[in-house]
Design a protein around this motif. Structure first.
Motif, PDB file in Angstrom:
ATOM      1  N   THR A  69       0.823  -1.211   0.000  1.00  0.00           N
ATOM      2  CA  THR A  69       0.000   0.000   0.000  1.00  0.00           C
ATOM      3  C   THR A  69       0.855   1.259   0.000  1.00  0.00           C
ATOM      4  OG1 THR A  69      -1.913  -1.034   1.063  1.00  0.00           O
ATOM      5  CG2 THR A  69      -1.654   1.337   1.361  1.00  0.00           C
ATOM      6  N   VAL A  70       1.895   1.275   0.811  1.00  0.00           N
ATOM      7  CA  VAL A  70       2.740   2.474   0.911  1.00  0.00           C
ATOM      8  C   VAL A  70       3.376   2.799  -0.432  1.00  0.00           C
ATOM      9  CG1 VAL A  70       4.778   3.473   2.006  1.00  0.00           C
ATOM     10  CG2 VAL A  70       3.154   2.124   3.372  1.00  0.00           C
ATOM     11  N   GLU A  71       3.920   1.806  -1.100  1.00  0.00           N
ATOM     12  CA  GLU A  71       4.598   2.065  -2.371  1.00  0.00           C
ATOM     13  C   GLU A  71       3.618   2.426  -3.482  1.00  0.00           C
ATOM     14  OE1 GLU A  71       7.765   2.573  -2.487  1.00  0.00           O
ATOM     15  OE2 GLU A  71       7.655   2.153  -0.338  1.00  0.00           O
ATOM     16  N   VAL A  72       2.432   1.822  -3.476  1.00  0.00           N
ATOM     17  CA  VAL A  72       1.436   2.179  -4.490  1.00  0.00           C
ATOM     18  C   VAL A  72       0.957   3.606  -4.282  1.00  0.00           C
ATOM     19  CG1 VAL A  72      -0.854   1.655  -5.386  1.00  0.00           C
ATOM     20  CG2 VAL A  72       0.720  -0.206  -4.864  1.00  0.00           C
ATOM     21  N   VAL A  73       0.765   3.994  -3.029  1.00  0.00           N
ATOM     22  CA  VAL A  73       0.373   5.379  -2.739  1.00  0.00           C
ATOM     23  C   VAL A  73       1.431   6.343  -3.242  1.00  0.00           C
ATOM     24  CG1 VAL A  73       0.112   7.039  -0.844  1.00  0.00           C
ATOM     25  CG2 VAL A  73      -1.206   4.925  -0.827  1.00  0.00           C
ATOM     26  N   ARG A  74       2.687   6.003  -3.038  1.00  0.00           N
ATOM     27  CA  ARG A  74       3.768   6.866  -3.523  1.00  0.00           C
ATOM     28  C   ARG A  74       3.715   6.998  -5.052  1.00  0.00           C
ATOM     29  NH1 ARG A  74       7.990   8.097  -0.675  1.00  0.00           N
ATOM     30  NH2 ARG A  74       7.790   6.221   0.629  1.00  0.00           N
ATOM     31  N   ALA A  75       3.493   5.879  -5.723  1.00  0.00           N
ATOM     32  CA  ALA A  75       3.433   5.917  -7.188  1.00  0.00           C
ATOM     33  C   ALA A  75       2.249   6.746  -7.673  1.00  0.00           C
ATOM     34  CB  ALA A  75       3.345   4.485  -7.727  1.00  0.00           C
ATOM     35  N   LEU A  76       1.111   6.618  -7.011  1.00  0.00           N
ATOM     36  CA  LEU A  76      -0.064   7.401  -7.391  1.00  0.00           C
ATOM     37  C   LEU A  76       0.176   8.891  -7.180  1.00  0.00           C
ATOM     38  CD1 LEU A  76      -2.852   5.122  -5.896  1.00  0.00           C
ATOM     39  CD2 LEU A  76      -2.599   5.696  -8.324  1.00  0.00           C
ATOM     40  N   ALA A  77       0.785   9.236  -6.053  1.00  0.00           N
ATOM     41  CA  ALA A  77       1.057  10.647  -5.777  1.00  0.00           C
ATOM     42  C   ALA A  77       2.004  11.230  -6.811  1.00  0.00           C
ATOM     43  CB  ALA A  77       1.634  10.790  -4.369  1.00  0.00           C
ATOM     44  N   GLU A  78       2.996  10.451  -7.199  1.00  0.00           N
ATOM     45  CA  GLU A  78       3.948  10.936  -8.199  1.00  0.00           C
ATOM     46  C   GLU A  78       3.302  11.099  -9.568  1.00  0.00           C
ATOM     47  OE1 GLU A  78       7.090   8.088  -7.971  1.00  0.00           O
ATOM     48  OE2 GLU A  78       7.981   8.979  -6.157  1.00  0.00           O
ATOM     49  N   ARG A  79       2.270  10.282  -9.872  1.00  0.00           N
ATOM     50  CA  ARG A  79       1.552  10.422 -11.143  1.00  0.00           C
ATOM     51  C   ARG A  79       0.556  11.580 -11.123  1.00  0.00           C
ATOM     52  NH1 ARG A  79       0.818   6.608 -15.293  1.00  0.00           N
ATOM     53  NH2 ARG A  79      -0.001   8.471 -16.276  1.00  0.00           N
ATOM     54  N   GLY A  80       0.275  12.119  -9.935  1.00  0.00           N
ATOM     55  CA  GLY A  80      -0.686  13.218  -9.832  1.00  0.00           C
ATOM     56  C   GLY A  80      -2.126  12.745  -9.707  1.00  0.00           C
ATOM     57  N   ALA A  81      -2.329  11.577  -9.082  1.00  0.00           N
ATOM     58  CA  ALA A  81      -3.686  11.044  -8.884  1.00  0.00           C
ATOM     59  C   ALA A  81      -4.497  11.945  -7.950  1.00  0.00           C
ATOM     60  CB  ALA A  81      -3.608   9.624  -8.327  1.00  0.00           C
ATOM     61  N   GLY A  82      -5.818  11.816  -8.069  1.00  0.00           N
ATOM     62  CA  GLY A  82      -6.701  12.660  -7.264  1.00  0.00           C
ATOM     63  C   GLY A  82      -6.904  12.191  -5.843  1.00  0.00           C
ATOM     64  N   GLY A  83      -6.624  10.913  -5.564  1.00  0.00           N
ATOM     65  CA  GLY A  83      -6.795  10.405  -4.205  1.00  0.00           C
ATOM     66  C   GLY A  83      -6.898   8.892  -4.218  1.00  0.00           C
ATOM     67  N   ALA A  84      -6.829   8.315  -3.011  1.00  0.00           N
ATOM     68  CA  ALA A  84      -6.826   6.867  -2.905  1.00  0.00           C
ATOM     69  C   ALA A  84      -7.626   6.398  -1.703  1.00  0.00           C
ATOM     70  CB  ALA A  84      -5.388   6.349  -2.799  1.00  0.00           C
ATOM     71  N   VAL A  85      -8.229   5.222  -1.852  1.00  0.00           N
ATOM     72  CA  VAL A  85      -8.866   4.503  -0.761  1.00  0.00           C
ATOM     73  C   VAL A  85      -7.939   3.369  -0.360  1.00  0.00           C
ATOM     74  CG1 VAL A  85     -10.778   2.981  -0.121  1.00  0.00           C
ATOM     75  CG2 VAL A  85     -11.219   5.054  -1.473  1.00  0.00           C
ATOM     76  N   CYS A  86      -7.534   3.355   0.910  1.00  0.00           N
ATOM     77  CA  CYS A  86      -6.632   2.309   1.405  1.00  0.00           C
ATOM     78  C   CYS A  86      -7.448   1.288   2.170  1.00  0.00           C
ATOM     79  CB  CYS A  86      -5.552   2.915   2.293  1.00  0.00           C
ATOM     80  SG  CYS A  86      -4.404   3.969   1.391  1.00  0.00           S
ATOM     81  N   PHE A  87      -7.636   0.129   1.572  1.00  0.00           N
ATOM     82  CA  PHE A  87      -8.441  -0.941   2.140  1.00  0.00           C
ATOM     83  C   PHE A  87      -7.697  -1.724   3.223  1.00  0.00           C
ATOM     84  CE2 PHE A  87     -10.149  -5.392   1.551  1.00  0.00           C
ATOM     85  CZ  PHE A  87     -11.402  -5.158   2.096  1.00  0.00           C
ATOM     86  N   ALA A  88      -6.399  -1.806   3.119  1.00  0.00           N
ATOM     87  CA  ALA A  88      -5.606  -2.647   4.014  1.00  0.00           C
ATOM     88  C   ALA A  88      -5.675  -2.172   5.458  1.00  0.00           C
ATOM     89  CB  ALA A  88      -4.151  -2.670   3.556  1.00  0.00           C
ATOM     90  N   ALA A  89      -5.603  -3.118   6.380  1.00  0.00           N
ATOM     91  CA  ALA A  89      -5.482  -2.833   7.800  1.00  0.00           C
ATOM     92  C   ALA A  89      -4.023  -3.043   8.214  1.00  0.00           C
ATOM     93  CB  ALA A  89      -6.408  -3.748   8.597  1.00  0.00           C
ATOM     94  N   GLY A  90      -3.743  -2.863   9.516  1.00  0.00           N
ATOM     95  CA  GLY A  90      -2.404  -3.103  10.030  1.00  0.00           C
ATOM     96  C   GLY A  90      -1.580  -1.852  10.172  1.00  0.00           C
ATOM     97  N   PHE A  91      -2.233  -0.705  10.299  1.00  0.00           N
ATOM     98  CA  PHE A  91      -1.509   0.549  10.493  1.00  0.00           C
ATOM     99  C   PHE A  91      -1.648   0.972  11.966  1.00  0.00           C
ATOM    100  CE2 PHE A  91      -2.050   0.086   6.015  1.00  0.00           C
ATOM    101  CZ  PHE A  91      -0.908   0.646   5.450  1.00  0.00           C
ATOM    102  N   ARG A  92      -1.930   2.220  12.230  1.00  0.00           N
ATOM    103  CA  ARG A  92      -1.898   2.684  13.626  1.00  0.00           C
ATOM    104  C   ARG A  92      -2.941   2.005  14.499  1.00  0.00           C
ATOM    105  NH1 ARG A  92      -3.738   7.418  16.327  1.00  0.00           N
ATOM    106  NH2 ARG A  92      -4.634   8.205  14.387  1.00  0.00           N
TER     107      ARG A  92
END
Length: 512
Positions: A69-92
Motif C-alpha cells: 500500500t505504501v509504495e502504491v500510494v507513492r506511485a499514485l502521488a507521483e503520477r498526480g492522482a486525485g486520491g486513494a482509498v486504502c483498504f488494508a489494515a495493520g496501520f496505527r
C-alpha cells in the motif's frame, strides 16, 4: 482537493482477488460512466503498474497488503492522482498486535504527500448522485438526485446503513477508517459543499481534530444544512473496540455530548433514530418548536401517541378555537376533540372531510402535524383505501404551509415504496412512534453553533497544577463567581465553617 476524489471521471482498481473484483462490479452496477483501469502484475487485461496507466486516475482503490500500500500510494502521488482509498489494515489501529503499525502509518503519510487518502482500514465510498462506487462489497442504495450524506469510521455500519428501507434518500456514504490523513471533518465539509446534499449524518467513534470539527459545524450552519451525530463510546467496551479498529480514542461520552450540543449538532442515541432524524431533516429541515399535533382514526393510537410522548421532549398543545370550530363542523358531535385527536372512522374514505380535519388541526402554533396510519401488507392486502389519507395530508400541508408526516407505528407498516413516494411529495414517512418522537425532539432542539473556539490547554509547556482552593482563589481574583468555601481538618472545624458559610452546605472530601 477532495472534489476530484469524490466525483472522479477515472478510477484505478489496484490489486487482485475478491475485493478488487467487487469494486469493478459495483462500478458497473451503479452506472459509473468513466474509465475503470485494473492494475495487477499478472492479471489478464490489466496494466502492470501505476506507471503504465494511460493517465493519472482521479480516484484509486488499493486492495493490496499494507507493505505494498505504501509504495502504491507513492506511485499514485507521483503520477498526480486525485486520491486513494486504502483498504488494508495493520496501520496505527494495530499497534498493539503488530508493533510497527505507527511506523507504517507514518510511511503512508510521507508517501501520499498532498494527495488525499481515505483510511487505511476502510471500505471507501459510494456517490449515489454521480454513480461512483469505490466499494468492495454489496450495498443497498440506489441513484438519487439529492439526499443526505453519511460519514462513518465503521465500514460495516456503513453497509448496514445502505440497506435501510425507510425512504431516506442517501447521496453519499463515506468511510474514513482510522483517519490517517483525511478525517471526518474534512470529508464532511467537502460533502456539505455539494449543493445536492441536504443534511449530514455522522457515526462518530473518535473526533479527528477539534478545530476542524468546529469549522465543520460553522460551515454546516452557514450553508443551512443540519448535522446529526451518533457518538459511540459511552461504555468501556465500546471505547476499547474503537481503539482496536480505528486507532481513535472514543473519549468521554459526557464530554462528547457537551461538545456536540455546543456546536449545534443533533444527537441520536440509536441507528433507527439517526435515520429517522435525517429523513425528517431532509424533508422538512429543523423544526421551529417541539409543538406537534397528532391525528388518527383510533382511540388506541391516540392514547399510544399521548403516552409515548411522555419524557420525549415533544408537546401536544391543547386545541384552540381556530382548530375546534372547523373540527366540529367536519366531524360532527360524536367525536371528542383533543390533541392527540381520534377522528374515528366516521370520515374514513371521505376525502373532503379528511382534508378539512387535517387542515383544521394545523391551524395553530405547531411545527409539525402527524397523521398516524399503518399501511397493510402489499403481498396479501389491498391498500387502495389508504390513498385518501395521502391525498388529504398533501392538501392540508399545502394549505397550512407547515410540514406534515405520516407516522406508522412500526417499520413493517410503512412500505418502502410508500415511504419513497411520500418523501418525493414532501411528506415525512416516519417508521416507529418512539423513533419519530426522538427525531422530532432532535430537529426541534437544533441551535446555531458557538463560534468561539473551545479553550484547550497549550500543548507541551510547563504547566502548574493548583489545589482546588488555590484554583478557586485565582478564578475569583479574575472576576469569576465561585461558591463560598472553607477548609476544615476535623468535625468541629467543619461545623464552624458551615455556620460561617450558612446552611445548606455541601461537605466534600479533599486530598492532602
Amino acid at each position: 482537493m477532495l472534489h476530484r476524489l469524490l466525483r472522479p471521471r477515472s478510477i484505478a482498481v489496484i490489486g487482485g482477488g475478491f475485493w478488487c473484483a467487487n469494486v469493478v462490479e459495483q462500478c458497473a452496477k451503479i452506472g459509473f460512466a468513466g474509465d475503470v483501469w485494473r492494475v495487477h502484475p499478472t492479471l489478464d487485461g490489466a496494466f502492470r503498474s501505476v506507471d503504465e496507466l494511460p493517465g493519472a486516475p482521479d480516484a484509486a482503490f488499493l486492495g493490496v497488503n499494507r507493505e505494498a500500500t505504501v509504495e502504491v500510494v507513492r506511485a499514485l502521488a507521483e503520477r498526480g492522482a486525485g486520491g486513494a482509498v486504502c483498504f488494508a489494515a495493520g496501520f496505527r489501529e494495530a499497534v498493539a498486535e503488530l508493533g510497527d503499525g505507527a511506523d507504517k502509518q507514518a510511511a503512508l503519510l510521507e508517501a501520499a504527500g498532498e494527495m488525499p487518502v481515505l483510511g487505511p482500514n476502510c471500505y471507501g465510498f459510494i456517490n449515489y448522485l454521480d454513480g461512483v462506487a469505490l466499494w468492495p462489497d454489496q450495498h443497498g442504495g440506489v441513484r438519487v438526485e439529492r439526499g443526505v450524506a453519511l460519514v462513518t469510521q465503521s465500514s460495516n455500519i456503513a453497509i448496514n446503513l445502505t440497506m435501510q428501507a425507510r425512504g431516506l434518500p442517501v447521496a453519499y456514504v463515506v468511510t474514513v477508517g482510522n483517519q490517517a490523513q483525511v478525517g471526518i471533518s474534512a470529508i464532511s465539509e467537502a460533502l456539505l459543499r455539494d449543493e445536492r446534499v441536504t443534511a449530514l449524518g455522522l457515526h462518530i467513534e473518535g473526533i479527528d481534530d477539534l478545530r476542524a470539527f468546529e469549522a465543520l459545524a460553522a460551515t454546516a450552519h452557514d450553508l443551512g444544512k443540519p448535522v446529526v451525530a451518533l457518538k459511540v463510546g459511552a461504555s468501556d467496551q465500546a471505547r476499547v473496540a474503537t481503539v482496536s479498529h480505528t486507532a481513535s480514542l472514543a473519549g468521554s461520552a459526557a464530554g462528547a455530548e457537551a461538545l456536540l450540543r455546543r456546536l449545534g449538532i443533533g444527537q441520536a442515541r440509536s441507528l433507527p433514530v439517526f435515520l429517522e432524524t435525517l429523513k425528517l431533516l431532509h424533508v422538512a429541515g429543523p423544526l421551529a418548536s417541539n409543538r406537534v399535533v397528532s391525528m388518527s382514526c383510533s382511540g388506541g393510537e391516540a392514547s399510544l401517541m399521548a403516552d409515548s410522548a411522555l419524557g420525549s421532549g415533544v408537546e401536544f398543545p391543547a386545541l384552540v378555537e381556530e382548530q375546534a370550530g372547523p373540527l366540529r363542523e367536519a366531524l360532527g358531535p360524536k367525536v371528542a376533540l383533543a390533541n392527540p385527536l381520534d377522528y374515528n372512522t366516521y370520515i374514513w374514505g371521505d376525502l373532503a372531510k379528511m382534508t378539512a380535519t387535517y387542515a383544521a388541526m394545523m391551524r395553530a402554533d405547531v411545527s409539525l402535524g402527524c397523521v398516524v396510519v399503518d399501511f397493510p401488507r402489499a403481498d396479501r392486502c389491498d391498500a387502495s383505501a389508504w390513498e385518501p389519507v395521502i391525498t388529504a395530508v398533501a392538501a392540508a400541508q399545502a394549505e397550512s404551509g407547515r410540514p406534515m408526516a405520516l407516522l406508522a407505528t412500526f417499520p413493517e407498516t410503512m412500505p418502502e415504496a410508500v415511504a419513497d413516494r411520500l418523501v418525493g411529495i414532501g411528506i415525512v414517512p416516519f417508521c416507529g412512534v418512539d423513533e419519530a418522537f426522538a427525531a422530532i425532539s432532535i430537529a426541534a432542539g437544533m441551535r446555531a453553533p458557538a463560534r468561539e473556539p473551545l479553550f484547550l490547554p497549550p500543548a507541551g509547556g510547563d504547566g502548574v497544577t493548583l489545589l482546588e482552593a488555590e484554583a478557586k482563589a485565582v478564578l475569583a481574583e479574575s472576576g469569576v463567581k465561585v461558591p463560598v468555601s472553607g477548609r476544615a481538618d476535623c468535625i468541629k472545624a467543619a461545623v464552624e465553617q458551615a455556620e460561617r458559610i450558612g446552611f445548606p452546605v455541601v461537605l466534600k472530601g479533599v486530598g492532602l
